[in-house]
Write a protein that holds these residues in place. Structure first.
Motif, PDB file in Angstrom:
ATOM      1  N   VAL A   1       0.859  -1.194   0.000  1.00 41.08           N
ATOM      2  CA  VAL A   1       0.000   0.000   0.000  1.00 41.08           C
ATOM      3  C   VAL A   1       0.891   1.239   0.000  1.00 41.08           C
ATOM      4  N   SER A   2       1.935   1.189   0.822  1.00 42.02           N
ATOM      5  CA  SER A   2       2.898   2.295   0.853  1.00 42.02           C
ATOM      6  C   SER A   2       3.646   2.410  -0.471  1.00 42.02           C
ATOM      7  N   THR A   3       3.950   1.280  -1.081  1.00 40.25           N
ATOM      8  CA  THR A   3       4.634   1.279  -2.378  1.00 40.25           C
ATOM      9  C   THR A   3       3.789   1.990  -3.431  1.00 40.25           C
ATOM     10  N   VAL A   4       2.521   1.634  -3.486  1.00 38.89           N
ATOM     11  CA  VAL A   4       1.615   2.266  -4.451  1.00 38.89           C
ATOM     12  C   VAL A   4       1.509   3.760  -4.165  1.00 38.89           C
ATOM     13  N   ALA A   5       1.415   4.123  -2.887  1.00 41.53           N
ATOM     14  CA  ALA A   5       1.340   5.551  -2.536  1.00 41.53           C
ATOM     15  C   ALA A   5       2.611   6.274  -2.973  1.00 41.53           C
ATOM     16  N   ALA A   6       3.766   5.678  -2.728  1.00 38.28           N
ATOM     17  CA  ALA A   6       5.035   6.316  -3.113  1.00 38.28           C
ATOM     18  C   ALA A   6       5.100   6.506  -4.622  1.00 38.28           C
ATOM     19  N   LYS A   7       4.714   5.473  -5.364  1.00 35.61           N
ATOM     20  CA  LYS A   7       4.756   5.592  -6.824  1.00 35.61           C
ATOM     21  C   LYS A   7       3.735   6.608  -7.326  1.00 35.61           C
TER      22      LYS A   7
END
Length: 128
Positions: free
Chosen positions: A17-23
């Protein structure tokens, strides 16, 4: 499967979820960035960088949580309801942690991190 085990599965996916937010915040959903996503991570700033930092922290803490849940089940001295509630609260703490990181609420984020670590330790204490 217990609720606590399902929480482990949820915790395993929360870093992404954090990965998607960062991207999303860093403009990384392009073919160019998909070829070398770590290069993108190195250039992130602001909320995108904080989302990436939350991702890294989630990857660091999730194995300890999973081990604590497994150990609590194996020892068997704690009530299943207690183990389940601790696991639910841990997942909630990780969601709050991400929110605090994205909002740049550093002192609250640190407090939430401490609560999450205390919850991990709690699995051992209730099982002793």
């Amino acid at each position: 499967m217990t609720i606590a085990y399902w929480c482990v599965l949820i915790a395993l996916f929360l870093p992404y979820v954090s990965t998607v937010a960062a991207k999303a915040l860093g403009g990384g959903f392009t073919p160019k960035h998909n070829h070398d996503p770590r290069a993108l991570q190195a250039t992130l700033t602001g909320p995108a960088k904080r989302a990436n930092n939350a991702q890294l922290n989630a990857f660091e803490v999730t194995p300890a949580f999973a081990a604590a849940v497994i150990i609590a089940h194996q020892v068997g001295h704690a009530a299943q309801t207690t183990i389940d509630l601790l696991a639910i609260w841990f997942v909630v703490s990780r969601v709050l942690y991400l929110i605090c990181y994205l909002a740049d609420w550093a002192p609250i984020r640190s407090l939430v991190w401490g609560v999450g670590m205390a919850l991990i330790a709690s699995f051992f204490f209730v099982s002793a």
